[in-house]
Design a protein around this motif. Structure first.
Motif, mmCIF file in Angstrom:
data_model
loop_
_atom_site.group_PDB
_atom_site.id
_atom_site.type_symbol
_atom_site.label_atom_id
_atom_site.label_comp_id
_atom_site.label_asym_id
_atom_site.label_seq_id
_atom_site.Cartn_x
_atom_site.Cartn_y
_atom_site.Cartn_z
ATOM 1 N N UNK A 22 0.871 -1.282 -0.012
ATOM 2 C CA UNK A 22 0.234 0.189 0.065
ATOM 3 C C UNK A 22 0.799 1.226 0.064
ATOM 4 N N UNK A 23 1.908 1.336 0.690
ATOM 5 C CA UNK A 23 2.957 2.473 0.822
ATOM 6 C C UNK A 23 3.424 2.498 -0.471
ATOM 7 N N UNK A 24 3.886 1.437 -1.050
ATOM 8 C CA UNK A 24 4.480 1.422 -2.350
ATOM 9 C C UNK A 24 3.625 2.043 -3.424
ATOM 10 N N UNK A 25 2.335 1.760 -3.322
ATOM 11 C CA UNK A 25 1.348 2.229 -4.345
ATOM 12 C C UNK A 25 1.281 3.875 -4.204
ATOM 13 N N UNK A 26 1.354 4.091 -3.164
ATOM 14 C CA UNK A 26 1.234 5.591 -2.855
ATOM 15 C C UNK A 26 -0.065 6.098 -3.432
ATOM 16 N N UNK A 27 -0.142 7.247 -4.285
ATOM 17 C CA UNK A 27 -1.123 8.011 -4.779
ATOM 18 C C UNK A 27 -1.811 7.313 -5.736
ATOM 19 N N UNK A 36 -2.413 -3.269 -13.929
ATOM 20 C CA UNK A 36 -1.097 -3.418 -14.622
ATOM 21 C C UNK A 36 -0.311 -4.487 -14.022
ATOM 22 N N UNK A 37 -0.851 -5.290 -12.727
ATOM 23 C CA UNK A 37 -0.086 -6.438 -12.140
ATOM 24 C C UNK A 37 -0.940 -7.579 -12.801
ATOM 25 N N UNK A 38 -1.813 -7.221 -13.388
ATOM 26 C CA UNK A 38 -2.744 -8.692 -13.964
ATOM 27 C C UNK A 38 -3.730 -9.257 -13.056
ATOM 28 N N UNK A 39 -4.104 -8.389 -11.887
ATOM 29 C CA UNK A 39 -4.860 -9.083 -10.730
ATOM 30 C C UNK A 39 -6.122 -8.077 -10.532
ATOM 31 N N UNK A 40 -7.051 -8.656 -10.074
ATOM 32 C CA UNK A 40 -8.131 -7.920 -9.877
ATOM 33 C C UNK A 40 -8.244 -7.027 -8.648
ATOM 34 N N UNK A 41 -8.783 -5.806 -8.896
ATOM 35 C CA UNK A 41 -8.780 -4.825 -7.568
ATOM 36 C C UNK A 41 -9.182 -5.302 -6.440
ATOM 37 N N UNK A 42 -10.222 -6.362 -6.445
ATOM 38 C CA UNK A 42 -10.621 -6.792 -5.211
ATOM 39 C C UNK A 42 -9.207 -7.804 -4.496
ATOM 40 N N UNK A 43 -8.623 -8.390 -5.318
ATOM 41 C CA UNK A 43 -7.390 -9.046 -4.742
ATOM 42 C C UNK A 43 -6.369 -8.390 -4.219
ATOM 43 N N UNK A 44 -6.124 -7.125 -5.009
ATOM 44 C CA UNK A 44 -5.193 -6.146 -4.212
ATOM 45 C C UNK A 44 -5.679 -5.399 -2.930
ATOM 46 N N UNK A 56 -0.484 -15.685 -3.783
ATOM 47 C CA UNK A 56 0.302 -16.677 -4.476
ATOM 48 C C UNK A 56 1.620 -15.834 -4.951
ATOM 49 N N UNK A 57 2.850 -16.922 -5.158
ATOM 50 C CA UNK A 57 4.006 -16.103 -5.643
ATOM 51 C C UNK A 57 3.895 -15.415 -6.819
ATOM 52 N N UNK A 58 3.137 -15.810 -7.842
ATOM 53 C CA UNK A 58 2.953 -14.990 -9.068
ATOM 54 C C UNK A 58 2.436 -13.765 -8.846
ATOM 55 N N UNK A 59 1.484 -13.560 -7.909
ATOM 56 C CA UNK A 59 0.608 -12.550 -7.421
ATOM 57 C C UNK A 59 1.787 -11.377 -6.946
ATOM 58 N N UNK A 60 2.743 -11.913 -5.929
ATOM 59 C CA UNK A 60 3.636 -11.135 -5.405
ATOM 60 C C UNK A 60 4.626 -10.876 -6.473
ATOM 61 N N UNK A 61 5.224 -11.585 -7.545
ATOM 62 C CA UNK A 61 6.096 -11.230 -8.293
ATOM 63 C C UNK A 61 5.448 -10.028 -9.247
ATOM 64 N N UNK A 62 4.220 -10.244 -9.574
ATOM 65 C CA UNK A 62 3.538 -9.191 -10.689
ATOM 66 C C UNK A 62 3.411 -7.913 -9.929
ATOM 67 N N UNK A 65 7.168 -6.374 -9.489
ATOM 68 C CA UNK A 65 7.311 -5.508 -10.735
ATOM 69 C C UNK A 65 6.553 -4.038 -11.002
ATOM 70 N N UNK A 66 5.354 -4.300 -10.886
ATOM 71 C CA UNK A 66 4.727 -3.209 -11.066
ATOM 72 C C UNK A 66 4.724 -2.234 -10.102
ATOM 73 N N UNK A 67 5.256 -2.207 -8.893
ATOM 74 C CA UNK A 67 5.714 -1.375 -7.888
ATOM 75 C C UNK A 67 7.043 -0.783 -7.458
ATOM 76 N N UNK A 68 7.671 -1.597 -8.414
ATOM 77 C CA UNK A 68 9.272 -1.131 -8.339
ATOM 78 C C UNK A 68 9.674 -1.692 -7.204
ATOM 79 N N UNK A 69 9.412 -2.922 -6.505
ATOM 80 C CA UNK A 69 9.791 -3.358 -5.285
ATOM 81 C C UNK A 69 10.654 -4.670 -5.657
#
Length: 89
Positions: A22-27, A36-44, A56-62, A65-69
């Protein structure tokens, strides 16, 4: 297969992970980051709020990458102290 209940430590780790994401997502809009990460807003939303403490690991990877972490950074958030253990090895 029956999934074992999460331990309190795992639940807390999920809260830390969600907070960091959440902090990395910022504004940025939750929906835009999710798409952008290929997941649903509800999942995030569930991950960020700690209601999905073991995504899931794939979700964390996506998301990383999307958030630059880096995955290592997220792993250290999930399991504090692991960095010291890796350095000692």
């Amino acid at each position: 297969m029956v999934r074992l209940p999460l331990t309190p430590a795992q639940v807390e780790a999920g809260r830390r992970l969600g907070c960091a994401l959440r902090t990395a997502r910022g504004e940025r809009e939750l929906g835009a980051v999710a798409v952008a990460a290929g997941i649903s807003p509800e999942t995030l939303r569930k991950i960020e709020s700690g209601r999905m403490p073991t995504p899931a690991f794939g979700t964390v990877v996506a998301l990383s990458r999307t958030l630059g972490l880096s995955l290592e950074e997220l792993a250290d958030i999930w399991q504090p102290g692991a960095e010291a253990q890796r350095s000692a090895s």
